[in-house]
Design an enzyme around this catalytic site. Structure first.
Site, short mmCIF file in Angstrom:
data_model
loop_
_atom_site.label_atom_id
_atom_site.label_comp_id
_atom_site.label_asym_id
_atom_site.label_seq_id
_atom_site.Cartn_x
_atom_site.Cartn_y
_atom_site.Cartn_z
N GLY A 161 0.83 -1.20 0.00
CA GLY A 161 0.00 0.00 0.00
C GLY A 161 0.85 1.24 0.00
O GLY A 161 2.09 1.18 -0.04
N SER A 162 0.20 2.41 0.06
CA SER A 162 0.89 3.67 -0.03
C SER A 162 0.05 4.76 0.60
O SER A 162 -1.18 4.63 0.72
CB SER A 162 1.16 4.01 -1.50
OG SER A 162 1.81 5.25 -1.65
N GLY A 163 0.71 5.85 1.02
CA GLY A 163 -0.01 7.04 1.45
C GLY A 163 -0.87 6.86 2.67
O GLY A 163 -1.92 7.50 2.78
N SER A 164 -0.48 5.99 3.60
CA SER A 164 -1.21 5.74 4.85
C SER A 164 -2.55 5.05 4.65
O SER A 164 -3.37 5.00 5.57
CB SER A 164 -1.44 7.06 5.64
OG SER A 164 -0.21 7.67 5.95
N GLY A 166 -5.21 2.50 4.91
CA GLY A 166 -5.44 1.33 5.73
C GLY A 166 -4.63 1.26 7.01
O GLY A 166 -4.73 0.27 7.75
N ARG A 289 11.51 4.88 -3.67
CA ARG A 289 11.07 5.82 -4.70
C ARG A 289 11.26 7.23 -4.17
O ARG A 289 11.56 7.45 -2.99
CB ARG A 289 9.58 5.61 -5.01
CG ARG A 289 8.73 5.68 -3.75
CD ARG A 289 7.27 5.87 -4.01
NE ARG A 289 6.46 5.76 -2.81
CZ ARG A 289 6.28 6.71 -1.90
NH1 ARG A 289 6.90 7.87 -2.05
NH2 ARG A 289 5.51 6.52 -0.84
#
Length: 415
Positions: A161-164, A166, A289
């Site tokens: 996942g990404s960006g907080s 969950g 990244r």
């Protein structure tokens, strides 16, 4: 899409992020005399592509063979200088296809392992890099048992996942069970890509949060991060550089480089998130990244280092950029959605951009769009980046610009 024969080599971008850096990637490639082309399943997901007249190829970007074949066609035409992605979800596939075509690239397998948060935790622990206690589980009952062993409070998060998205703090067994059931019920991410039916249970680390921005194994800067209210971990702003003593900065930087080494990284940009605990730095997550959240724009403004251009240079075997003018301090602040609903109007952007020290101010939504509160980066509706003589002035200017933005909504549910 046809070859115009203008002599420029292609630079392929495999999908994009949605919050600003993707547009900057394309601009940086064009400024280097390259011809950006966006490979995307749905180019309409990225409004800047049409606005900036970026050429696009529509294909199934989840199909590695389709991506490789598209890049081979580009290479056989005008030539292909490089392949990259500004999307968390496509950095590994972009690295792998670049390597197959003999182009500069990070180790795609190392990047993929790093993106699996359970595999990342295993590698960091084996190397002795300071990390939270953790367990990888596949059932809600296992999550409760793991939380009991680790000790409350704990943090639950998807293994990808990404960006907080969950990520949530849980303080007792009931919260842990409910959130584990919620995460394990999700079959895909926000792009609709299937996700593993596993999650991480981690010890909650108390202390301020930072990120260390690196290029190769060189530390560019340490960033101070601001978070919204618990139990979520939504980033609401950044300060560049972090206002910390030199010994704290050095310890954070050293720990980040140790983490990169343990993960087999150290090629190009990386964004390592840490907390400063009672016992010193603890790695929360390594992202293989360039940072999102407009951090690269703030880094460039504060330090003179253009990380976006450096990424394009590294991926196309071009000369790395030198250091430009530096303001010394920069800040990013976000306009957060007041609740779920529909955007009816966007205004105040010119006034926001006209404020003192403002580098950029823009909305990440538009009239007619639906907003759903996800307690992640998707809850941001706008942002401003400002410079100042010190951290306090830069932050004040960025907050003032955000207040000038007017995002009118028909709210159906409070945030």
């Amino acid at each position: 899409m046809t070859d115009t024969g203008d002599g420029r080599q292609w630079f392929a971008f495999l999908e994009s992020n949605t919050t600003g850096t993707g547009r900057q990637f394309c601009a940086a490639a064009a400024a280097r005399g390259l011809r950006p082309v966006l490979l995307a399943r749905d180019p309409a997901r990225y409004p800047y592509a049409a606005e900036d007249r970026i050429e696009t190829l529509v294909l199934d970007t989840g199909d590695a063979d389709a991506v490789r074949e598209a890049c081979e066609r580009l290479a056989a035409g005008a030539g292909l200088a490089g392949v990259a992605s500004s999307s968390e979800y496509f950095v590994a596939p972009a690295a792998r296809v670049a390597a197959k075509l003999g182009l500069p690239a990070a180790d795609g397998d190392a990047v993929a392992r790093c993106r699996r948060k359970d595999a990342q935790r295993d590698l960091l622990a084996a190397a002795g890099v300071p990390s939270p206690a953790y367990r990888s589980v596949g059932e809600a009952a296992e999550a409760v048992g793991a939380a009991r062993e680790i000790g409350y409070p704990v943090v639950l998060k998807p293994v990808s996942g990404s960006g907080s998205v969950g990520v949530r703090l849980c303080r007792d067994a009931d919260e842990t069970r409910r959130w584990a059931e919620e995460l394990l019920s999700r079959t895909g991410d926000e792009r609709g890509t299937p996700v593993p039916r596993r999650l991480l249970v981690e010890a909650a680390v108390e202390g301020p949060e930072f990120s260390v921005e690196t290029f190769d194994t060189d530390v560019v800067t340490v960033v101070g991060k601001h978070l919204g209210p618990e139990p979520h971990f939504v980033e609401t702003g950044h300060d560049v550089p972090a206002a910390v003593p030199e010994d704290v900065r050095a310890a954070l930087a050293d720990t980040a480089v140790r983490a990169l080494t343990a993960l087999g990284l150290g090629w190009g940009a990386a964004h390592t998130e840490l907390r400063w605990s009672a016992s010193g730095p603890v790695v929360i997550e390594v992202n293989p990244r360039l940072a999102g959240g407009m951090i690269p724009a703030a880094v460039k403004a504060a330090t003179g280092m253009d990380l976006v251009d450096a990424v394009i240079a590294r991926a196309s075997a071009g000369p790395l950029p030198g250091t430009g003018p530096a303001a010394g301090h920069a800040a990013v602040r976000f306009l957060m959605a007041p609740g779920a609903g529909r955007v009816t109007a966007v205004g105040g952007l010119d006034e926001a951009a006209a404020g003192p020290g403002i580098i950029l101010a823009h909305a990440t939504t538009a009239a007619g769009r639906t907003v759903a509160i996800t307690h992640s980066f998707l809850d941001r509706l706008g942002c401003a980046v400002a410079v100042g003589r010190d951290a306090e002035e830069a932050a004040h200017r960025a907050r003032a610009a955000v207040r000038r933005m007017r995002i009118e909504m028909r709210v159906t549910e409070a945030g």
